[in-house]
Design a protein around this motif. Structure first.
Motif, short mmCIF file in Angstrom:
data_model
loop_
_atom_site.label_atom_id
_atom_site.label_comp_id
_atom_site.label_asym_id
_atom_site.label_seq_id
_atom_site.Cartn_x
_atom_site.Cartn_y
_atom_site.Cartn_z
N PRO A 176 0.86 -1.16 -0.06
CA PRO A 176 -0.04 0.04 -0.06
C PRO A 176 0.86 1.27 0.00
O PRO A 176 1.95 1.39 0.64
CB PRO A 176 -0.69 -0.07 1.32
N ILE A 177 0.41 2.30 -0.82
CA ILE A 177 1.07 3.40 -1.03
C ILE A 177 0.04 4.38 -0.43
O ILE A 177 -0.90 4.99 -1.01
CB ILE A 177 1.67 3.74 -2.37
N HIS A 178 0.45 5.01 0.90
CA HIS A 178 -0.67 6.04 1.21
C HIS A 178 -0.44 7.14 0.66
O HIS A 178 0.37 7.65 0.47
CB HIS A 178 -0.43 6.09 2.99
N PRO A 179 -1.87 8.03 0.44
CA PRO A 179 -1.65 9.48 -0.38
C PRO A 179 -1.01 10.42 0.63
O PRO A 179 -0.69 11.48 -0.02
CB PRO A 179 -3.14 9.40 -0.57
N PHE A 180 -1.06 10.42 1.97
CA PHE A 180 -0.39 11.47 2.63
C PHE A 180 0.16 10.99 4.07
O PHE A 180 1.12 11.60 4.66
CB PHE A 180 -1.33 12.54 2.84
N ASP A 181 -0.14 10.07 4.61
CA ASP A 181 0.18 9.65 5.88
C ASP A 181 1.49 8.84 5.84
O ASP A 181 1.50 7.75 6.57
CB ASP A 181 -0.92 8.92 6.68
N HIS A 182 2.50 9.18 5.23
CA HIS A 182 3.84 8.43 5.23
C HIS A 182 4.94 9.33 5.23
O HIS A 182 4.96 10.17 4.21
CB HIS A 182 3.71 7.33 4.11
N ARG A 183 5.99 9.01 5.81
CA ARG A 183 7.07 10.03 5.85
C ARG A 183 7.70 10.23 4.48
O ARG A 183 8.08 11.23 4.26
CB ARG A 183 7.95 9.50 6.97
N ASP A 184 7.74 9.10 3.88
CA ASP A 184 8.22 9.39 2.43
C ASP A 184 7.69 10.13 1.50
O ASP A 184 8.11 10.97 0.68
CB ASP A 184 8.66 7.69 1.80
N VAL A 185 6.37 10.23 1.57
CA VAL A 185 5.29 10.98 0.61
C VAL A 185 5.48 12.21 1.33
O VAL A 185 5.69 13.23 0.24
CB VAL A 185 3.74 10.47 0.83
N VAL A 186 5.27 12.57 2.36
CA VAL A 186 5.70 13.89 3.03
C VAL A 186 6.94 14.45 2.50
O VAL A 186 7.25 15.67 2.23
CB VAL A 186 5.56 14.02 4.65
N ALA A 187 8.26 13.61 2.80
CA ALA A 187 9.25 14.14 2.47
C ALA A 187 9.44 14.51 0.70
O ALA A 187 10.02 15.35 0.51
CB ALA A 187 10.36 13.13 2.71
N GLY A 188 8.88 13.52 0.10
CA GLY A 188 8.84 14.00 -1.48
C GLY A 188 8.18 15.22 -1.77
O GLY A 188 8.53 16.17 -2.70
N GLN A 189 6.89 15.40 -1.24
CA GLN A 189 6.28 16.67 -1.44
C GLN A 189 7.13 17.81 -0.86
O GLN A 189 6.73 18.94 -1.65
CB GLN A 189 4.86 16.48 -0.80
N GLY A 190 7.84 17.80 0.16
CA GLY A 190 8.70 18.79 0.81
C GLY A 190 9.67 19.43 -0.26
O GLY A 190 10.23 20.28 -0.09
N THR A 191 9.93 18.38 -1.40
CA THR A 191 11.06 18.66 -2.34
C THR A 191 10.67 19.57 -3.20
O THR A 191 11.28 20.27 -4.03
CB THR A 191 11.86 17.49 -2.75
#
Length: 108
Positions: A71-86
């Motif tokens: 599963p790839i959560h749309p927002f509640d995962h540190r890698d997703v947050v880090a990626g969006q932060g770039t």
């Protein structure tokens, strides 16, 4: 496997296509049709159902448990947050003269 009303769905579908792997994306029944079409266009299997992204998330988690899909959560995962932060770093790298960035923020 992922759940999304659109943008995350398209990102997962494109990433899977790039990697040559399958993606299944659960989307709410009322997801915008252009986003559903784009997600399918990137090669994902799209399953519509439920009224909300939370409903789609429940279906995606069930699917992951039944099939062993990741599963790839749309927002509640540190890698997703880090990626969006770039995104700001990418803008500044490509447009160093940028003085300000004004943006809307969605689910991520």
């Amino acid at each position: 496997v992922a759940a999304s009303a659109g943008n995350h769905a398209q990102g997962v579908a494109l990433a899977a296509a790039t990697l040559g792997i399958r993606a299944t994306v659960f989307m709410p029944a009322g997801a915008p049709l252009p986003k559903v079409a784009a997600t399918k266009g990137y090669g994902a299997d799209v399953i519509l159902g439920g009224a909300t992204v939370d409903d789609a998330l429940e279906s995606a988690h069930r699917f992951a448990e039944e099939t062993g899909a990741t599963p790839i959560h749309p927002f509640d995962h540190r890698d997703v947050v880090a990626g969006q932060g770039t995104i700001a770093l990418e803008i500044l790298e490509q447009l160093p003269e940028t003085a300000a960035i004004v943006t809307a923020v969605g689910g991520g």
